[in-house]
Design an enzyme around this catalytic site. Structure first.
Site, mmCIF file in Angstrom:
data_model
loop_
_atom_site.group_PDB
_atom_site.id
_atom_site.type_symbol
_atom_site.label_atom_id
_atom_site.label_comp_id
_atom_site.label_asym_id
_atom_site.label_seq_id
_atom_site.Cartn_x
_atom_site.Cartn_y
_atom_site.Cartn_z
ATOM 1 N N VAL A 119 1.085 5.266 1.557
ATOM 2 C CA VAL A 119 0.700 6.074 2.711
ATOM 3 C C VAL A 119 0.848 7.549 2.354
ATOM 4 C CG1 VAL A 119 1.122 6.615 5.128
ATOM 5 C CG2 VAL A 119 1.446 4.270 4.309
ATOM 6 N N LYS A 144 -3.479 5.221 4.807
ATOM 7 C CA LYS A 144 -2.824 4.095 4.144
ATOM 8 C C LYS A 144 -3.818 3.413 3.217
ATOM 9 C CE LYS A 144 -0.549 -0.360 5.114
ATOM 10 N NZ LYS A 144 -0.076 -1.271 6.189
ATOM 11 N N ASP A 175 7.826 -7.993 12.244
ATOM 12 C CA ASP A 175 8.541 -7.181 11.251
ATOM 13 C C ASP A 175 8.981 -5.859 11.859
ATOM 14 O OD1 ASP A 175 9.648 -6.742 8.740
ATOM 15 O OD2 ASP A 175 7.863 -5.715 8.000
ATOM 16 N N GLY A 230 0.791 -1.214 0.000
ATOM 17 C CA GLY A 230 0.000 0.000 0.000
ATOM 18 C C GLY A 230 0.826 1.266 0.000
#
EC number: 2.7.11.24
Length: 407
Positions: free
Chosen positions: A37, A52, A144, A35
């Site tokens: 942002v 987002k 992550d 995506g």
């Protein structure tokens, strides 16, 4: 109540950004694999926000499930050091938009501009661990954690973001994606067996990077990454080696020459002892011996900020029941609509659903207007209280028609 917002279509980096006129002054701030942002102004709240765009969330079942998971997590995890979901809507093109607080920068960009002074390193690490304590208490692993996923504003308030890869705490994981520099060694060695300790390793790598201004383990490829970890920590201990699942990995690890660990006091000579001690407890080969976020918060290095009365844990465990489901796109779509309706508080505080005319207006507002032609019929749960059967007829250029049947 009914919405009078209209959609405005804008090109950003060659990508169509389709948002309501509530949000103005779009500016791109970041692009990821899933995506785009943008920063924007929320004219209703009178404050800056980040929007987002999740591109084509219903193009595959995998993407639909991933988006659903991220939405569920953003709704459940509410903490000062985690990014907070403020709005969510579905555009006429069926892209999903998450609206959150806007932070001025991220830690990756900050580290590229100037070295961090000791008090900033301490304060940022404290906030990271404070957020992780909460996340882990909810039964969630971020998976992550890296500097670009750590957002910071002008007041040095820090928020962890991007829970798209987050997973349940489960000793039998399948698959893993993360940025190599911050990847825990058990991921490389065992692949399917890891827990919350992977986030502590990542936080330790970030801690070191804040101290030195550069990544501690800048591996070029998978094998090189493991090699430079052993340069510092030495060969993996037997307790770690016996957990290796892959025969090829085991053969590779046992074929390496023995390496002795380098004492952290020697490697980080110019760093104060308390910082070195905490770092050494975070970067441990054996995840079972790695310090927890809760224990790290009481370490002497973080004493200036530690407050046991203001380091909360989650009120409830995150519900991962959906995570093993292998469902078609249309079912994920229904579940996503349910979560969006729930976020916009279609039901009252007691979980009852208003089925009068105003309800249709609220549904239209929550799902953000015209949809693709589609019949949806599924058992879902509104506000996690009343099981209901919702039949939704979504017709282009028309209000959705909802039939609600209590079970």
């Amino acid at each position: 109540m009914a919405t009078h917002e209209e959609f405005i279509r804008t090109q950003v980096f060659g990508t169509v950004f389709e948002i309501t006129n509530r949000y103005t002054d779009l500016n791109p701030v970041g692009m990821g694999a899933f995506g785009l942002v943008c920063s924007a102004t929320d004219t209703l709240a009178g404050q800056p926000v980040a929007i987002k765009k999740i591109m084509k969330p219903f193009s595959t079942a995998v993407l639909a499930k991933r988006t659903y998971r991220e939405l569920k997590l953003l709704k459940h995890l509410r903490h000062e050091n985690l990014i907070c979901l403020q709005d969510i809507f579905l555009s006429p093109l069926e892209d999903i938009y998450f609206v959150t607080e806007l932070q001025g920068t991220d830690l990756h960009r900050l580290l590229q501009t100037r070295p961090l002074e000791k008090q900033f390193v301490q304060y940022f690490l404290y906030q990271i661990l404070r957020g992780l304590k909460y996340v882990h208490s909810a039964g969630v692993i971020h998976r992550d954690l890296k500097p670009s996923n750590i957002l910071i504003n002008e007041n040095c308030d820090l928020k962890i973001c991007d829970f798209g890869l987050a997973r349940i705490q489960d000793p039998q994981m399948t698959g893993y994606v993360s940025t190599r520099y911050y990847r825990a060694p058990e991921i490389m060695l065992t692949w399917q067996k890891y827990d919350v300790e992977v986030d502590i390793w990542s936080a330790g790598c970030i801690f070191s990077e804040m101290i030195e201004g550069k990544p501690l383990f800048p591996g070029k490829v998978h094998v090189h990454q493991f090699s430079i970890i052993t340069d510092l920590l030495g060969s993996p201990p037997r307790d770690v080696i016996i957990t290796i699942c892959s025969e090829d990995t085991l053969k590779f690890v046992t074929s390496l020459p023995h390496r002795d660990p380098v004492p952290f006091q020697e490697r980080f000579k110019a760093v104060e002892p308390d910082a070195v001690d905490l770092l050494g407890r975070m970067l441990v080969f054996d995840p079972k011996k790695r310090i927890t976020a809760a224990d790290a918060l009481v370490h002497p290095y973080l004493a200036p900020y530690h407050d046991p009365t203001d380091e909360p844990i989650a009120e409830a465990q995150f519900d991962w029941d959906f995570n093993d489901a292998d469902l078609p796109v249309d079912t994920w779509r229904v579940m996503m609509y349910s979560e969006i309706l729930d976020f916009h508080k279609i039901g009252g505080s007691d979980g009852q659903i208003d089925t009068n005319a105003a309800f249709d207006d609220q549904v239209a507002a929550a799902t953000a207007g015209p949809m693709l032609p589609l019949w949806l019929n599924s058992n879902i749960n509104i506000n996690n209280s009343h099981p209901v059967n919702i039949q939704v007829q979504l017709l282009r250029h028309q209000q959705p028609r909802i039939t609600v049947v209590y079970q």
